[in-house]
Design a protein around this motif. Structure first.
Motif, PDB file in Angstrom:
ATOM      1  N   LYS A 297      44.350  37.791  48.481  1.00  0.00           N
ATOM      2  CA  LYS A 297      44.964  39.094  48.750  1.00  0.00           C
ATOM      3  C   LYS A 297      46.163  39.323  47.825  1.00  0.00           C
ATOM      4  N   PHE A 298      47.016  38.319  47.697  1.00  0.00           N
ATOM      5  CA  PHE A 298      48.180  38.424  46.807  1.00  0.00           C
ATOM      6  C   PHE A 298      47.732  38.583  45.353  1.00  0.00           C
TER       7      PHE A 298
ATOM      8  N   VAL B 168      48.716  41.711  42.884  1.00  0.00           N
ATOM      9  CA  VAL B 168      49.420  41.535  41.619  1.00  0.00           C
ATOM     10  C   VAL B 168      48.598  42.091  40.461  1.00  0.00           C
ATOM     11  N   ARG B 169      47.317  41.857  40.472  1.00  0.00           N
ATOM     12  CA  ARG B 169      46.464  42.315  39.380  1.00  0.00           C
ATOM     13  C   ARG B 169      46.385  43.837  39.330  1.00  0.00           C
ATOM     14  N   GLN B 170      46.403  44.504  40.476  1.00  0.00           N
ATOM     15  CA  GLN B 170      46.248  45.959  40.515  1.00  0.00           C
ATOM     16  C   GLN B 170      47.559  46.699  40.301  1.00  0.00           C
ATOM     17  N   THR B 171      48.677  46.010  40.310  1.00  0.00           N
ATOM     18  CA  THR B 171      49.963  46.665  40.134  1.00  0.00           C
ATOM     19  C   THR B 171      50.128  47.085  38.680  1.00  0.00           C
TER      20      THR B 171
END
Length: 139
Positions: A24-25, A29-32
């Motif tokens: 989930k984390f 982080v990847r989509q930010t």
């Protein structure tokens, strides 16, 4: 500077371990996208600038110097905040860090490189003078 094969493999292993440990984390982080953060800052700075103008005008209308000064300070702070965020959205730090080397969407770095090639810097001139003195070609 591109990563070596070994460094790239290590980075991939770290990424896979992160996905395995906390997916989930890792997805968050990847989509930010940093550009979204900076655009939000530009909007907030614009609103703050309008508030500063309102305070400045209110201070002038009601003859309250302190309110006008506070309005000016708010305007100045929001202007600087908005300009720094604008610079980052328009191809500055955030976009250059997110893009692979040589594939930036923003302004091309070729003019800077041409300028440096046409006009060497101060240190280059000092080094060149030193080299000429050592060789005995001093003018």
């Amino acid at each position: 500077m591109p990563l070596s094969e070994h460094e790239q493999r290590m980075l991939d292993q770290i990424e896979q371990a992160l996905y395995a440990e906390d997916p989930k984390f890792a997805n968050t982080v990847r989509q930010t996208n940093p550009a979204v953060h900076y655009k939000r800052s530009i909007v907030q700075a614009s609103i703050g600038f309008v508030v500063g103008i309102s305070l400045l005008m209110g201070g002038a209308i009601f003859q309250q110097v302190i309110v006008g000064v506070i309005g000016f300070v708010v305007m100045l702070a929001c202007l600087l905040w908005g300009l720094s965020a604008w610079r980052r959205v328009a191809g500055g730090t955030a976009e250059a860090a997110a893009e692979p080397q040589g594939k930036s969407k923003g302004k091309s770095s070729e003019p800077k490189q041409r300028r440096r090639q046409q006009r060497p810097g101060m240190m280059h001139r000092f080094e060149e003078r030193w080299r000429r003195r050592q060789e005995g070609d001093d003018k």
